[in-house]
Structure formats: C-alpha cells, structure tokens
Write an enzyme that holds these catalytic residues in place. Structure first.
Site, PDB file in Angstrom:
ATOM      1  N   LYS A 206       0.800  -1.228   0.000  1.00 43.37           N
ATOM      2  CA  LYS A 206       0.000   0.000   0.000  1.00 43.37           C
ATOM      3  C   LYS A 206       0.835   1.283   0.000  1.00 43.37           C
ATOM      4  O   LYS A 206       0.441   2.301  -0.561  1.00 43.37           O
ATOM      5  CB  LYS A 206      -0.942   0.022   1.209  1.00 43.37           C
ATOM      6  CG  LYS A 206      -2.050  -1.022   1.160  1.00 43.37           C
ATOM      7  CD  LYS A 206      -3.118  -0.669   0.157  1.00 43.37           C
ATOM      8  CE  LYS A 206      -4.295  -1.638   0.200  1.00 43.37           C
ATOM      9  NZ  LYS A 206      -5.188  -1.429  -0.978  1.00 43.37           N
TER      10      LYS A 206
ATOM     11  N   GLU B 182      -9.720   6.458   2.697  1.00 43.69           N
ATOM     12  CA  GLU B 182     -10.669   5.477   3.211  1.00 43.69           C
ATOM     13  C   GLU B 182      -9.875   4.229   3.534  1.00 43.69           C
ATOM     14  O   GLU B 182      -8.812   3.992   2.956  1.00 43.69           O
ATOM     15  CB  GLU B 182     -11.748   5.164   2.163  1.00 43.69           C
ATOM     16  CG  GLU B 182     -11.383   4.089   1.140  1.00 43.69           C
ATOM     17  CD  GLU B 182     -10.261   4.489   0.190  1.00 43.69           C
ATOM     18  OE1 GLU B 182     -10.014   5.702   0.032  1.00 43.69           O
ATOM     19  OE2 GLU B 182      -9.607   3.595  -0.384  1.00 43.69           O
TER      20      GLU B 182
ATOM     21  N   SER C 123       1.769  -9.634  -0.928  1.00 43.83           N
ATOM     22  CA  SER C 123       1.458  -8.203  -0.837  1.00 43.83           C
ATOM     23  C   SER C 123       1.490  -7.639   0.573  1.00 43.83           C
ATOM     24  O   SER C 123       1.669  -6.441   0.748  1.00 43.83           O
ATOM     25  CB  SER C 123       0.093  -7.940  -1.464  1.00 43.83           C
ATOM     26  OG  SER C 123      -0.883  -8.778  -0.868  1.00 43.83           O
TER      27      SER C 123
END
Lengths: 409, 276
Positions: free
Chosen positions: A102, A124, A391
C-alpha cells in the site's frame, strides 16, 4: 480453470486507458458535477508529475530509503517441495515499511498532493492497511490526515485504528450503510466534495473515478517493474505465471501491468470466495458480479436485481469490497488475466502452510494468492516458475485468526 | 402525453405568469411506501410546480446524512426502482400535469437496462431523470435512450464547473439546469446567496434552459431570495427531515403541506414585489 490452458496472446497495454480513463467499456468518471473539475486538475497535475524529473527523483529516494525498496524475490523452496509442482517465488512486498504494498501508492500520491499545494489528505480504509500507509506518509511529509473507516471495521481492526492515531491521523468511524469499506469510500468522497480546495483524496485501490485507477496502478507498478528485472537477473527468464489477490486490485495490477505485453506470462487474480460462491457470502466481483457503476467508475459489481450494492463477506477485510478496479474488468473480458475465487477455508489453509514451511505470516488477503499459487503449481511441472505478489504481512491478522480458530489470546 | 414535455410546458407557464418554480424533493418510500403518493399530491396542493422523486440507492455518495438515512429506511422497506415507477404510475392516475423527475444514481438504471428503463419510465409518466453520478461526458447512451422516449435528462452545474465545461453542460441541458449552490453534499449549511447569484448570471449567458437552484435551501426567506434571480428553487433535505418524523399518512400529508406552503408564499411575494 486449468493450468494447461493455452497462454493468452500478448496485448498492447499502452492502448488503455483512453483520455477519459476508459479501459474498454470500463472506468471513466461517474461522479457528481462538483468533482469533475477537481478530477481534471488532478489528471493534469499527475501528467506533469510523470514528466517532472525532480518529483520522480523524490519518489525514488523515498521508495529506496524510507519504504525499503527494492523488495526481494524469495524462492519458497520448502513450500514448493511440499506442493510438489512448479517453483513458487514470492515478491516480498510484506517487507516494505508498514508491511504491505500500500505504501508504494500512498508515498506517490502524498508527494503529488504536496506538489499540488494541498495541506490536508483524506483516505478510506477497510482493514486499516491503506489508512496506516496514508497516516504514515502524511506524518513523513507534514500533512494533516483524516481516515474514514466503517464503524464495523473500526471495531474489528482496533490495533490498526490505534496505529493510525499514534501516527497523528484522525480516524472517523462511518456509521452509514453497511459500515464497511464501501461506506468509508462514500464518506471520503463526501469529505472531498466539501473540502476540495485544500484537500487531496488518496484512494487506496485501483478503484474510483479517472484518473485514480491509472495513478494507483502506476505507483504500484514499481512491484512488477522490479520483479521483471529481478527475474531476468536471477533466473534469466520471465515467470510462467503471476498470482495476486484481488479486492480492489491494486497489488495485482501493480504486479501484472509491466508483464501485460509478455505473451508467455499467464496471470491469475484470486478473489475472495468467502464461504463459497454458491453461498452468496463472498466478495468475488469479477467471478460472480456483473457490469455496473460504483464509486465513480464502470466495472464489475456485486449488486441485487434492483441495482443495490450488496454486502460482501470475506475473512480478510481488505478484500471485502463489492467492486473491483476497471482495468481488471477489462483484463477479464479480454481474457488476458484469469480470475478465480478462493474460499476463507482455502485461504486459512494456505496461511498455515506458508507459516509452517517458510516462516512467513502472510496477510489474510495475501493468503488467497498463496492458495491459488499452490493450486496452480500442483498442476505444473517442476521447471515452471509461479511468482506470487506477497502483498502484505499477517501480523495485523493474528487476532482475527485466533478468534476464527476459537483461541483466546 | 402530448408532444411537449411536461417540464417544458410547466416552465413556459411559470414564465408566462412571472412566477418562480417550486421543486420539492422527497425520497420515494420514506418513511412509508404507502404514504409517498398521497404526499406527492399534498405537495402539489401546497404549491409544488414539479416533483423530484428520489430513487433509493445503497451508496448515495453525493448525499448528506438526512437523505442517506431516508434511502436506508426506504431500502429496508423494499423500495427500489421498480416500486418507484409504480408510485409514479399511481400518481399519474390523479395528476396528469405535474412534471416528475426521478433523482438518483446510475447503477439501478444500468441493472434495470437502459432501454427497458426508458420505456417503463415513459409508460409510468416520468418526465425527467437526474442522475448525480452521470456527468455529461458519460451520459451519451443514456441521454439518447431517454430522448427516444421523450424523457429529459437533467444535468447539474456546480461552483467548480469552469467556463469550457459549462458550455458543454449547457449544450446538453434539457428541461432545466440544476445549479448546485455550493461544493458539498445535500442538506449542508453552506449556501452563500451572493455567490449563487453571480454564478446564475454566468449560466444565463451560456444557456436558454430554465435554471433551478438547490442544495442547502431550508428557509422560505432563502427561497424568496433565490426567486429574485433563478427560475426555480429545489428543496430536499429540509422536507425529507420533516417527513421522516410523520406518524401516519395523514400526518405526512399535513407535514408536507405545512412545510411547503410558506415557501410558495415567499416565492410569490418575492416575485410580485419585483414586478411592482
């Protein structure tokens, strides 16, 4: 799905999106009139950013020294041996600062925000990973940060909520709708439409209106670019297949995109099949959804026959989303990538198998990709290479796993 | 239905009479599906010139808390696009003149099917459709499909809309153009009448369609002030808030009338003062 199906022909990924953000019939900007001008400004600022050597150097510096890139590719030998087929390789995005892919995106968007003169960022978050990554870069760059999070998720992810607060962010619980990620996204859009003069909205996935799906893809494509180079250096060839989990689809598109024109590389996206597609308790928009419009773009959505978006289910909060990035919708329709459902139970089994064989606690989102990779590897010969986007790390999920397995910590 | 759309006919009447239009918004099905149609008639009796009927949607990203909650309540009672069309059909059995604009989001219409929706809407007696998340750039197929059934797509302009975009919106506009009075969500307290007046003057130069102003209009005095420069006023959240507390059908009807009548009176007083 069969592992021996013919490889898809090469496609020309430079053909999309078009100037208004369409990936075939998907994407675009389906938003309130008030946001059309801010989105145009953002697209222009981003186009300048891409040409700005200074800005790109700043991003590269932070990716290297702050995020810790490049992330390694690790050959999961014991896992591969146990599975008994193709070799499974892991692109270790879990080793990034904050523990997931991220931050590749939030770092990029925050630098863009500052260069646009915005002083406040909003985001968000579902599981809290994107919220933490946003709060982190906001602290790094001295920007105010407000994170919207569904009230249900605030309860489920108390540790991440506290992490965000420690990083100086304000976390706003969202009480509307299903009180989950989709409602947090609605609320962030409402904030943005109200405070657009000084506020930059960092969307966390390849969702939302144009130009977000392109921006988020580009910032995450560092994963695929690195992986492509690392594969050629270490193995002298490209992998035979790529596997990544898909909620909104940012880590998947980040890995896939730099390989799209490589005909020999198959691509698999693992969606959350929850309790099973037939149960209706899942979040598999591509596998079981239909084309519609949600959160500013046309894509596959999970909705009822009246067009109402339905509540999704997955053991992993990060995949618990009723839409998916429009580029994935297009990759599905063109046949360039294959999307499959992985159930909660398959995800948990893969989580434990990776922990036991390799000493890696993967995030539950990521464990969907690991499950798909083991299924695929099992059907392939030993000399084939399957590259998984690992990830995120699973530390955030230990409480969820304990609860699910009836263990009191 | 005659060849002229009810919306055009209504604005022509208003212009001829020198009156400003009053457009109440209510969420279909809230607080009770059976009360919606009688409430619509009550609004007409109290002076509504056109009714905006909100189609409940699960993810109303441009709406403030009042209309969000109204949507949630209506959805909980099973009210979606099909039932909204049924309410319009029922309304039309007693009112053939008042234009009805459905207001909502694109996905329910997409899933219904554009062509099927346009036909069903025309048969029910819908005159216009305003979709918050279908800006002019993405509206092409929808606009053409609706036009084939003589339904007008209503577009919005906002404080952030720049001149070159405004030209495109103005060109696509039919029925009326809805000017969003501030950058924000429905029902917020952010309206600044001076800014709105300036923007309406710019819009006048760009388009011949009637101009309605909405978002954040609550008090009759605000309606009156807007009537001085715009062709119509849209009132949503303030009415929805009143209706939400209704105890039964008669109460909903009474609340609708009591809320709207002062706005009607204020609009008419403002216009006759200007004429004098």
């Amino acid at each position: 799905m069969s592992a021996v199906e013919p490889l898809k022909p090469a496609v020309d990924s430079s053909a999309w999106p078009d100037a208004r953000g369409h990936f075939g019939p998907y994407g675009g900007a389906y938003v309130a009139e008030t946001l059309m001008e801010p989105l145009r400004e953002l697209a222009e600022a981003y186009a300048r950013f891409r040409q700005d050597a200074d800005a790109l150097a700043e991003l590269d510096r932070d990716l290297a020294h702050y995020v810790g890139r490049p992330s390694p590719i690790y050959h999961a030998e014991r896992l591969s041996r146990e599975v008994g087929g193709a070799q499974i390789l892991l692109k270790r995005e879990d080793l990034n600062h904050t523990g997931a892919h991220k931050i590749n995106n939030t770092m990029g968007q925050a630098i863009l925000a500052r260069r646009m003169g915005k002083t406040r960022i909003i985001a968000e978050t579902g599981a809290g990973q994107h919220g933490v990554a946003s709060a982190t870069v906001a602290a790094r760059l001295g920007l105010e940060c407000v994170v919207y999070m569904g009230a249900t998720d605030v309860e489920r992810q108390a540790i991440n909520v506290f992490r965000m607060k420690l990083l100086g962010a304000t976390v706003v619980p969202v009480e509307s709708g299903s009180k989950t990620l989709k409602d947090a996204l609605n609320e962030a859009l409402r904030d943005w439409v109200t405070n657009v003069h000084d506020t930059f909205y960092i969307i966390g996935s390849v969702a939302g209106p144009h130009p977000y799906p392109t921006i988020v893809r580009d910032f995450n494509a560092v994963v695929g670019r690195e992986a492509r180079r690392q594969m050629l250096e270490a193995y002298g060839r490209l992998p035979d297949a790529l596997v990544a989990c898909v909620g909104g689809g940012s880590n998947a598109i980040g890995l896939f995109h730099p390989f799209l024109n490589d005909a020999g590389v198959a691509m698999y996206g693992a969606e959350a099949a929850g309790s099973g597609i037939a149960s209706g308790q899942h979040a598999a928009s591509l596998v079981a959804g239909r084309p519609g419009v949600l959160h500013g773009n046309r894509t596959y959505v999970l909705c009822d026959d009246d067009g109402q978006i339905i509540e999704t289910h997955s053991v992993s909060a990060g995949l618990d989303y009723p839409g998916v990035g429009p580029e994935h919708a297009w990759l599905k329709d063109t046949g360039r990538a294959t999307y499959v459902g992985v159930t909660d139970d398959e995800c948990m089994a893969a989580f434990h198998q990776l922990a036991r064989t390799e000493g890696i606690l993967a995030a539950l989102e990521t464990s969907h990709a690991v499950a798909q990779a083991t299924k695929l590897a099992r059907e392939l010969p030993k000399d084939k290479l399957v590259l998984v986007n690992l990830s995120g790390r699973g530390d955030k999920d230990v409480a969820t796993i304990a609860r699910r397995e009836g263990i009191t910590l | 239905m005659s060849a002229t759309n009810r919306i055009d006919a209504r604005f022509a009447e208003l212009r001829a009479a020198g009156r400003a239009g009053l457009i109440p918004f209510l969420t279909a099905g809230d607080p009770d599906p059976a009360w919606t149609e009688p409430t619509m008639h009550a609004l007409v009796e109290a002076g509504a010139d056109l009714i905006e009927l909100g189609v409940p949607f699960s993810d109303p990203m441009a709406d403030g808390p009042v209309i969000q909650r109204a949507s949630e309540r209506a959805l909980a009672k099973g009210v979606g696009l099909r039932r909204v069309l049924g309410m319009v059909r029922e309304f039309r059995t007693r009112d053939a003149a008042t234009p009805i604009v459905l207001m909502g989001y694109l996905n329910p219409i997409e899933i219904f099917g554009l062509g099927r929706f346009a036909e069903a809407a025309r048969e029910a007696g819908v005159d216009g459709v305003l979709l918050v998340d279908a800006p002019v750039e993405e509206a092409g197929p929808l606009r053409e499909t609706l036009a084939r059934e003589r339904i007008q797509q209503i577009f919005m302009a906002a404080p952030t809309t720049r001149a070159e975009r405004l030209a495109r919106v103005a060109q696509a506009a039919s029925g009326f153009l809805y000017y969003v009075s501030f950058a924000g969500i429905t029902g917020a307290d952010r309206i600044t009448l001076g800014d709105v007046e300036g923007r309406i003057r710019e819009l006048r130069a760009a388009t011949a369609v009637p101009l309605a102003v909405g978002f954040g209009v609550k008090e009759p005095a605000q309606s009156a002030a807007i009537a001085a420069f715009a062709d119509a006023v849209v009132i949503g959240s303030a009415l929805v808030e009143r209706l939400a507390e209704a105890s039964d059908e008669a109460d909903a009807v009474a609340r609708a009338k009591a809320f709207l009548a002062p706005h009607r009176a204020a609009l008419d007083a403002a216009r006759s003062a200007r004429a004098a």
